[in-house]
Design a protein around this motif. Sequence first.
Motif, PDB file in Angstrom:
ATOM      1  N   GLN A 286       2.766  13.346   4.489  1.00 49.46           N
ATOM      2  CA  GLN A 286       2.748  14.786   4.223  1.00 49.46           C
ATOM      3  C   GLN A 286       2.535  15.075   2.748  1.00 49.46           C
ATOM      4  OE1 GLN A 286       6.437  16.898   5.010  1.00 49.46           O
ATOM      5  NE2 GLN A 286       5.315  18.716   5.644  1.00 49.46           N
ATOM      6  N   ARG A 287       3.245  14.354   1.893  1.00 48.53           N
ATOM      7  CA  ARG A 287       3.079  14.544   0.448  1.00 48.53           C
ATOM      8  C   ARG A 287       1.665  14.180   0.011  1.00 48.53           C
ATOM      9  NH1 ARG A 287       7.282  10.820  -2.136  1.00 48.53           N
ATOM     10  NH2 ARG A 287       6.340  11.635  -4.058  1.00 48.53           N
ATOM     11  N   ALA A 288       1.144  13.065   0.541  1.00 48.12           N
ATOM     12  CA  ALA A 288      -0.194  12.622   0.154  1.00 48.12           C
ATOM     13  C   ALA A 288      -1.257  13.589   0.643  1.00 48.12           C
ATOM     14  CB  ALA A 288      -0.456  11.221   0.707  1.00 48.12           C
ATOM     15  N   TRP A 289      -1.029  14.205   1.807  1.00 50.24           N
ATOM     16  CA  TRP A 289      -2.023  15.162   2.323  1.00 50.24           C
ATOM     17  C   TRP A 289      -2.201  16.318   1.357  1.00 50.24           C
ATOM     18  CZ3 TRP A 289      -2.446  20.272   3.402  1.00 50.24           C
ATOM     19  CH2 TRP A 289      -3.551  20.672   4.176  1.00 50.24           C
TER      20      TRP A 289
ATOM     21  N   LEU B 154      -7.163   6.479  -3.956  1.00 53.01           N
ATOM     22  CA  LEU B 154      -6.248   7.422  -3.313  1.00 53.01           C
ATOM     23  C   LEU B 154      -6.667   7.807  -1.890  1.00 53.01           C
ATOM     24  CD1 LEU B 154      -3.781   9.261  -3.434  1.00 53.01           C
ATOM     25  CD2 LEU B 154      -5.180  10.965  -4.608  1.00 53.01           C
ATOM     26  N   PRO B 155      -7.924   8.213  -1.647  1.00 49.37           N
ATOM     27  CA  PRO B 155      -8.284   8.582  -0.259  1.00 49.37           C
ATOM     28  C   PRO B 155      -8.119   7.419   0.721  1.00 49.37           C
ATOM     29  CG  PRO B 155      -9.929   9.377  -1.821  1.00 49.37           C
ATOM     30  CD  PRO B 155      -9.040   8.450  -2.574  1.00 49.37           C
ATOM     31  N   GLY B 156      -8.517   6.204   0.291  1.00 42.74           N
ATOM     32  CA  GLY B 156      -8.387   5.052   1.168  1.00 42.74           C
ATOM     33  C   GLY B 156      -6.935   4.714   1.456  1.00 42.74           C
ATOM     34  N   LEU B 157      -6.085   4.820   0.433  1.00 42.14           N
ATOM     35  CA  LEU B 157      -4.663   4.572   0.633  1.00 42.14           C
ATOM     36  C   LEU B 157      -4.048   5.584   1.584  1.00 42.14           C
ATOM     37  CD1 LEU B 157      -3.569   3.686  -3.025  1.00 42.14           C
ATOM     38  CD2 LEU B 157      -3.608   2.126  -1.069  1.00 42.14           C
ATOM     39  N   TYR B 158      -4.472   6.846   1.440  1.00 41.08           N
ATOM     40  CA  TYR B 158      -3.951   7.881   2.344  1.00 41.08           C
ATOM     41  C   TYR B 158      -4.301   7.557   3.791  1.00 41.08           C
ATOM     42  CZ  TYR B 158      -3.783  12.244   4.935  1.00 41.08           C
ATOM     43  OH  TYR B 158      -3.552  13.191   5.904  1.00 41.08           O
ATOM     44  N   ARG B 159      -5.544   7.170   4.025  1.00 41.95           N
ATOM     45  CA  ARG B 159      -5.953   6.846   5.399  1.00 41.95           C
ATOM     46  C   ARG B 159      -5.209   5.615   5.921  1.00 41.95           C
ATOM     47  NH1 ARG B 159     -10.990   8.618   3.255  1.00 41.95           N
ATOM     48  NH2 ARG B 159     -11.531   6.480   2.649  1.00 41.95           N
ATOM     49  N   THR B 160      -4.971   4.649   5.045  1.00 41.75           N
ATOM     50  CA  THR B 160      -4.245   3.440   5.463  1.00 41.75           C
ATOM     51  C   THR B 160      -2.818   3.780   5.873  1.00 41.75           C
ATOM     52  OG1 THR B 160      -5.577   2.039   4.007  1.00 41.75           O
ATOM     53  CG2 THR B 160      -3.433   1.179   4.695  1.00 41.75           C
ATOM     54  N   VAL B 161      -2.148   4.614   5.087  1.00 49.56           N
ATOM     55  CA  VAL B 161      -0.763   4.967   5.392  1.00 49.56           C
ATOM     56  C   VAL B 161      -0.704   5.857   6.629  1.00 49.56           C
ATOM     57  CG1 VAL B 161       1.308   6.097   4.517  1.00 49.56           C
ATOM     58  CG2 VAL B 161      -0.078   4.694   2.998  1.00 49.56           C
TER      59      VAL B 161
ATOM     60  N   ASP C 114       0.830  -1.215   0.000  1.00 52.51           N
ATOM     61  CA  ASP C 114       0.000   0.000   0.000  1.00 52.51           C
ATOM     62  C   ASP C 114       0.858   1.255   0.000  1.00 52.51           C
ATOM     63  OD1 ASP C 114      -2.355  -1.441  -0.010  1.00 52.51           O
ATOM     64  OD2 ASP C 114      -2.532  -1.471   2.189  1.00 52.51           O
ATOM     65  N   TRP C 115       1.954   1.226   0.733  1.00 50.60           N
ATOM     66  CA  TRP C 115       2.828   2.405   0.781  1.00 50.60           C
ATOM     67  C   TRP C 115       3.390   2.705  -0.606  1.00 50.60           C
ATOM     68  CZ3 TRP C 115       6.346   0.772   5.516  1.00 50.60           C
ATOM     69  CH2 TRP C 115       5.528   0.570   6.641  1.00 50.60           C
ATOM     70  N   GLN C 116       3.861   1.662  -1.262  1.00 52.15           N
ATOM     71  CA  GLN C 116       4.475   1.853  -2.580  1.00 52.15           C
ATOM     72  C   GLN C 116       3.451   2.313  -3.608  1.00 52.15           C
ATOM     73  OE1 GLN C 116       6.332  -1.925  -3.332  1.00 52.15           O
ATOM     74  NE2 GLN C 116       8.161  -1.457  -2.099  1.00 52.15           N
ATOM     75  N   ARG C 117       2.240   1.771  -3.510  1.00 55.98           N
ATOM     76  CA  ARG C 117       1.202   2.182  -4.456  1.00 55.98           C
ATOM     77  C   ARG C 117       0.851   3.654  -4.259  1.00 55.98           C
ATOM     78  NH1 ARG C 117      -5.029  -0.162  -4.869  1.00 55.98           N
ATOM     79  NH2 ARG C 117      -5.560   0.871  -6.869  1.00 55.98           N
ATOM     80  N   LEU C 118       0.687   4.060  -2.994  1.00 52.16           N
ATOM     81  CA  LEU C 118       0.383   5.462  -2.712  1.00 52.16           C
ATOM     82  C   LEU C 118       1.525   6.361  -3.164  1.00 52.16           C
ATOM     83  CD1 LEU C 118      -1.409   7.631  -1.423  1.00 52.16           C
ATOM     84  CD2 LEU C 118      -0.239   7.187   0.747  1.00 52.16           C
ATOM     85  N   GLU C 119       2.746   5.958  -2.922  1.00 50.97           N
ATOM     86  CA  GLU C 119       3.897   6.777  -3.319  1.00 50.97           C
ATOM     87  C   GLU C 119       3.944   6.945  -4.835  1.00 50.97           C
ATOM     88  OE1 GLU C 119       8.692   7.091  -2.424  1.00 50.97           O
ATOM     89  OE2 GLU C 119       7.659   5.159  -2.223  1.00 50.97           O
ATOM     90  N   ALA C 120       3.630   5.874  -5.568  1.00 54.30           N
ATOM     91  CA  ALA C 120       3.649   5.953  -7.031  1.00 54.30           C
ATOM     92  C   ALA C 120       2.571   6.921  -7.533  1.00 54.30           C
ATOM     93  CB  ALA C 120       3.439   4.558  -7.626  1.00 54.30           C
ATOM     94  N   ILE C 121       1.383   6.847  -6.952  1.00 62.42           N
ATOM     95  CA  ILE C 121       0.305   7.755  -7.369  1.00 62.42           C
ATOM     96  C   ILE C 121       0.666   9.198  -7.053  1.00 62.42           C
ATOM     97  CG2 ILE C 121      -2.107   8.372  -6.992  1.00 62.42           C
ATOM     98  CD1 ILE C 121      -2.630   5.423  -6.285  1.00 62.42           C
ATOM     99  N   VAL C 122       1.153   9.448  -5.844  1.00 63.50           N
ATOM    100  CA  VAL C 122       1.503  10.811  -5.429  1.00 63.50           C
ATOM    101  C   VAL C 122       2.605  11.372  -6.322  1.00 63.50           C
ATOM    102  CG1 VAL C 122       2.555  12.162  -3.578  1.00 63.50           C
ATOM    103  CG2 VAL C 122       0.747  10.520  -3.055  1.00 63.50           C
TER     104      VAL C 122
END
Length: 345
Positions: free
Chosen positions: A89-92, A57-64, A30-38
């Motif tokens: 911080q970047r995802a926010w 994206l919102p669900g991944l942000y909450r998970t991380v 999940d971290w890597q997926r969110l980082e790739a999207i961001v």
Amino acid sequence: MNALSATPSTNAIELAALRSDRFRIEREADWQRLEAIVTRMEKGRLRRIPDEDLLALPGLYRTVASSLSIARETSLDAATLAYLEALVQRAWFVVYGPRSSLTEWLRGFLGGGWSAAVRGIWLDIVVALAVMVAGVVVGWLLVSHDPEWYFALMSREMAGPRVPGASPEALRATLFGDSKQEGMSVFAAKLFSNNAQVSILAFALGFAFGIPTLLLLVHNLALLGAMAWLYHGAGLLTDFAGWICVHGTTELFAILLAGAAGLHIGRAIAFPGERPILQASAEAGRRAALVMAGVVLMLVVAALLEGFARQLVDDTFGRFAIGGFMLAGWCAYFFAFGRGAGRRP
């Protein structure tokens, strides 16, 4: 003894490392997926992001963010904590941050958003205008009945030579002959500060159902009425009106909008209609805040006009021309420009 005492410490470190590795392995996908999207969104590559990733994206942000919270509570290794903090911080900023740059916001604000917000509080503007006119009349009537009221409205220090009983020559000298004054930029800054305080108070006091805002408008305009009475008695009312007109059509317009914005919030609190009070006040607050952002701009323009144009233009006709042009410009912008934009409050 040294070898035996070192064994528990070594085991604790190994357990902590094992726990950290297990924590990372279970959630790293999940971290890597969110980082790739961001990363792709930060680079402006929105078209390359699949729809399923945008929806996730919102669900991944909450998970991380939850992973970060757990990592802090369990005191995982510093590298994992630093990585998660930076990623959250970047995802926010991607999920909740502003969707437009300052330039784009200004384009929308000046291109119709501000004028639409002003038109949205038209009823409050009418009420505030009526109260301001009443304030001028009240000030005139008070000092015409008893000149001592003049000093109740204006301090003697602020009045200077502008006092009841002053000769027409002394009063005329306060209106003309200022073109050679120095330090006008400092004077303009002081005027801007004073006018900003009045406008902010008129806006801020609106939460008390708008009543303090109305009283403040009456008090400030009563002072103008008292001064108009003073110059009228010396036969200089037209010259005084020109002296005020240069900056007054902008400054008083700004104070009018600030007072109307405060009234708009007070009216929403007092009469929310079918909406909950919090919803009504929030909607009114957003619209009023947009109006107040423009009021600051108007006050800057008024300070420049008062500190420079009024001093450099030393005849009544020229002052009326400048003030009339500014008033026509503001009215055209607010009530004719950008009617197709900014429909939302």
